[in-house]
Design a protein around this motif. Structure first.
Motif, short mmCIF file in Angstrom:
data_model
loop_
_atom_site.label_atom_id
_atom_site.label_comp_id
_atom_site.label_asym_id
_atom_site.label_seq_id
_atom_site.Cartn_x
_atom_site.Cartn_y
_atom_site.Cartn_z
N LYS A 132 28.27 2.37 0.92
CA LYS A 132 27.09 1.91 1.85
C LYS A 132 25.75 1.50 1.17
O LYS A 132 24.85 1.32 1.74
N ASN A 133 25.85 1.18 -0.04
CA ASN A 133 24.73 0.87 -0.97
C ASN A 133 23.40 2.28 -0.69
O ASN A 133 22.36 1.48 -0.60
N GLU A 134 23.71 3.35 -0.89
CA GLU A 134 22.99 4.31 -0.47
C GLU A 134 22.91 5.41 -1.50
O GLU A 134 23.69 5.78 -1.98
N LYS A 135 21.52 5.91 -1.80
CA LYS A 135 21.21 6.67 -3.00
C LYS A 135 20.18 7.64 -2.40
O LYS A 135 19.07 7.07 -2.31
N TRP A 136 20.42 8.72 -2.24
CA TRP A 136 19.38 9.43 -1.49
C TRP A 136 19.32 10.78 -2.32
O TRP A 136 20.35 11.65 -2.69
N GLY A 137 18.02 11.12 -2.30
CA GLY A 137 17.49 12.61 -2.82
C GLY A 137 17.69 13.60 -1.95
O GLY A 137 17.24 13.29 -0.67
N THR A 138 18.19 14.89 -2.10
CA THR A 138 18.19 15.92 -1.13
C THR A 138 17.52 16.93 -1.92
O THR A 138 17.17 17.07 -3.20
N ALA A 139 17.17 18.07 -1.45
CA ALA A 139 16.50 19.26 -2.15
C ALA A 139 16.66 20.64 -1.22
O ALA A 139 16.70 20.69 0.14
N GLY A 140 16.45 21.79 -1.68
CA GLY A 140 16.75 22.98 -1.17
C GLY A 140 16.62 24.26 -2.13
O GLY A 140 17.07 24.01 -3.19
N ASP A 141 15.83 25.06 -1.84
CA ASP A 141 15.85 26.52 -2.89
C ASP A 141 17.09 26.95 -3.02
O ASP A 141 17.30 27.54 -4.29
N ALA A 142 18.23 26.73 -2.53
CA ALA A 142 19.55 27.11 -2.86
C ALA A 142 20.01 26.50 -3.91
O ALA A 142 21.06 26.66 -4.61
N LEU A 143 19.50 25.14 -4.23
CA LEU A 143 20.10 24.27 -5.39
C LEU A 143 19.44 24.57 -6.59
O LEU A 143 19.69 23.95 -7.56
N LYS A 144 18.25 25.43 -6.61
CA LYS A 144 17.72 25.74 -7.96
C LYS A 144 18.68 26.73 -8.85
O LYS A 144 19.34 27.59 -8.35
N PRO A 145 19.10 26.31 -9.92
CA PRO A 145 20.07 26.90 -10.62
C PRO A 145 19.57 28.54 -11.00
O PRO A 145 18.45 28.83 -11.11
N THR A 146 20.70 29.33 -11.21
CA THR A 146 20.49 30.60 -11.40
C THR A 146 20.10 30.67 -13.09
O THR A 146 19.09 31.71 -13.25
N MET A 147 20.67 30.10 -13.76
CA MET A 147 20.42 30.00 -15.25
C MET A 147 20.73 28.83 -15.71
O MET A 147 21.57 28.05 -15.33
N SER A 148 19.86 28.42 -16.70
CA SER A 148 20.36 27.02 -17.53
C SER A 148 20.06 27.32 -19.18
O SER A 148 18.91 28.04 -19.47
N VAL A 149 20.89 26.72 -19.73
CA VAL A 149 21.07 27.17 -21.19
C VAL A 149 20.19 25.60 -21.77
O VAL A 149 20.67 24.39 -21.51
N LEU A 150 19.19 25.32 -22.49
CA LEU A 150 18.50 24.40 -23.12
C LEU A 150 18.54 24.56 -24.71
O LEU A 150 17.60 25.11 -25.13
N ASP A 151 19.50 23.83 -25.22
CA ASP A 151 19.55 23.86 -26.56
C ASP A 151 19.25 22.33 -27.15
O ASP A 151 20.04 21.31 -26.89
N PRO A 152 18.24 22.19 -27.70
CA PRO A 152 17.70 20.79 -28.00
C PRO A 152 18.77 20.14 -29.13
O PRO A 152 19.06 18.86 -29.08
N THR A 153 19.67 20.98 -29.58
CA THR A 153 20.46 20.23 -30.74
C THR A 153 21.64 19.53 -29.74
O THR A 153 22.25 18.58 -30.44
N TYR A 154 21.89 19.97 -28.51
CA TYR A 154 22.86 19.24 -27.88
C TYR A 154 22.48 17.88 -27.55
O TYR A 154 23.13 17.22 -26.90
N THR A 155 21.23 17.26 -27.59
CA THR A 155 20.64 16.30 -27.28
C THR A 155 20.64 15.24 -28.68
O THR A 155 20.23 14.13 -28.36
N PHE A 156 20.93 15.68 -29.49
CA PHE A 156 20.80 14.98 -31.09
C PHE A 156 21.60 13.54 -30.70
O PHE A 156 21.28 12.62 -31.44
N SER A 157 22.79 13.89 -30.28
CA SER A 157 23.88 12.58 -30.12
C SER A 157 23.53 11.69 -29.05
O SER A 157 24.37 10.63 -28.86
N VAL A 158 22.64 11.92 -28.45
CA VAL A 158 22.52 10.98 -26.99
C VAL A 158 22.03 9.73 -27.73
O VAL A 158 20.96 9.66 -28.55
N SER A 159 22.46 8.58 -27.01
CA SER A 159 22.20 7.24 -27.29
C SER A 159 20.79 6.92 -27.09
O SER A 159 19.95 7.49 -26.57
N LYS A 160 20.36 5.93 -27.99
CA LYS A 160 18.78 5.47 -27.91
C LYS A 160 18.62 4.91 -26.50
O LYS A 160 17.53 5.27 -25.85
#
Length: 388
Positions: free
Chosen positions: A156-184
């Motif tokens: 449909k050529n549609e891209k929409w944002g949605t939101a809700g408190d229930a979508l907030k993650p319970t826990m997230s792991v943020l390890d910067p070393t996991y982004t070392f291989s991200v392309s330029k």
């Protein structure tokens, strides 16, 4: 500053080796849906590490792979079906914002009786979700710590944002070393995305929001400092760590709540991605300076706002607000194109016709959460044209 509610219930484990905390998923059940993209997590070893930790914790894993850069509703539906047929207890995303967004709507769709697309076009229907967890591998969207998700229906050529408190993650792991291989390319696009999130909240007419504004300026200065360093030194831990933490705070409500943010550039770019499937951050980098120039010309009183931005973020001195505003916009454009190597115009991403601009502008205007300077659909068409 108006009355507001601020809530960030996500537990963050930040730093090297924090993936070990995936063992805590066992508190939420015995079966997890693992959501990921094209397989990079297998090449870089994150997949094996996660599977061992989950296995040792007694958590059985069902997989949903192949999440697209602009996640499709079809993939969401596959995930929902797996959750319902396999009696999934929780959803774990390992990847960037697209993967986490997909996982969020899957988690909500698993507890919804209708079609998952309903939750995209009508966020009010998001009332509950399975517990959501994430391991972040790309700094950009802030999905690891917010209530938002963006899903596409390319039929449909549609891209929409949605939101809700229930979508907030319970826990997230943020390890910067996991982004070392991200392309330029993705590092640059991610930096543009987090800067755009910040701009959307920063440029507001709501009075008295000094705390939010000063936080936003600090985030922008951090992104401007460390974006080029991450490009030049992909394994620079400090650069990757600061970008990762800045991206999270750009959209978790810290600078938006109470400031009446007017999100309008993002909806404009969502239409570019919906019709042309371009990289989100690249589209934003093209549109942001054009939007700035357009609103400054349409409403010269905004020179004050752009001048504050120029002085506090770029360190531009002088007494003439209009001149400082124009220089700040010019520096923003040059940062994207020269410092980060992002495309300068729509032609550079393969868009050579304005045939869809009218319908895109109408949808973008409808999908905007207000405007810093009021824009009509005709105005948005002009912004698209000026971005050629």
């Amino acid at each position: 500053m108006y009355n507001f509610r601020f809530s960030v219930p996500t537990t963050i484990y930040f730093g090297k080796g924090q993936i070990s905390h995936l063992s805590e998923l066992a508190k939420y059940g015995s079966k997890a849906l693992l959501v990921y993209g094209g397989g990079s997590i297998k090449r870089n070893g994150i997949y094996d590490t996660a599977m061992k930790i989950l296995g040792d914790a007694g958590v059985r894993v069902i997989e949903l792979s192949g999440v697209e850069p602009n996640p499709r509703i079809e993939t969401v539906r596959k995930g929902v079906e797996l959750c319902k047929t396999q009696a999934i207890d929780m959803v774990l995303a390992i990847g960037g914002g697209s993967t986490i967004d997909c996982a969020k709507v899957v988690a909500a769709g698993a507890l919804y009786e209708g079609d998952a697309w309903d939750l995209v076009i009508d966020p009010v229907k998001i009332t509950k979700a399975l517990p959501i967890f994430s391991v972040l591998t790309l700094s950009a969207t802030g999905s690891e710590m917010d209530a938002f998700a963006v899903i596409s229906d390319m039929t449909k050529n549609e891209k929409w944002g949605t939101a809700g408190d229930a979508l907030k993650p319970t826990m997230s792991v943020l390890d910067p070393t996991y982004t070392f291989s991200v392309s330029k390319k993705q590092t640059a696009a991610g930096t543009a995305d987090m800067m755009s999130h910040t701009f959307e909240s920063y440029f507001t007419k709501e009075p008295g929001c000094d705390v939010q504004a000063r936080f936003a300026e600090g985030l922008l200065k951090t992104m401007i400092k460390y974006g080029p360093i991450a490009l030049a030194e992909p394994d620079n831990y400090d650069a990757r760590a600061n970008l990762m933490w800045a991206a999270s705070h750009a959209i978790n409500g810290l600078i938006a709540d109470g400031s009446k943010p007017a999100w309008c550039v993002h909806p404009m770019e969502h239409e570019l991605s919906a019709f042309y499937d371009i990289t989100h951050g690249e589209g934003l980098a093209i549109l942001i300076p054009v939007w700035m120039e357009f609103v400054l010309k349409k409403d010269p009183s905004t020179a004050v706002n752009f001048a504050v931005y120029g002085r506090n973020v770029w360190g531009i001195s002088g007494d003439d607000d209009m001149e400082i505003a124009k220089e700040a916009i010019d520096r923003t454009r040059k940062f994207f194109t020269e410092s980060m190597g992002l495309p300068a115009n729509l032609r550079a991403v393969g868009i050579n016709s304005d045939e869809h601009f009218k319908v895109m502008a109408e949808k973008a205007t409808k999908g905007s959460a207000g405007f810093f300077v009021p824009l009509t659909s005709a105005d948005v068409v002009e912004i698209y044209k000026a971005a050629f």
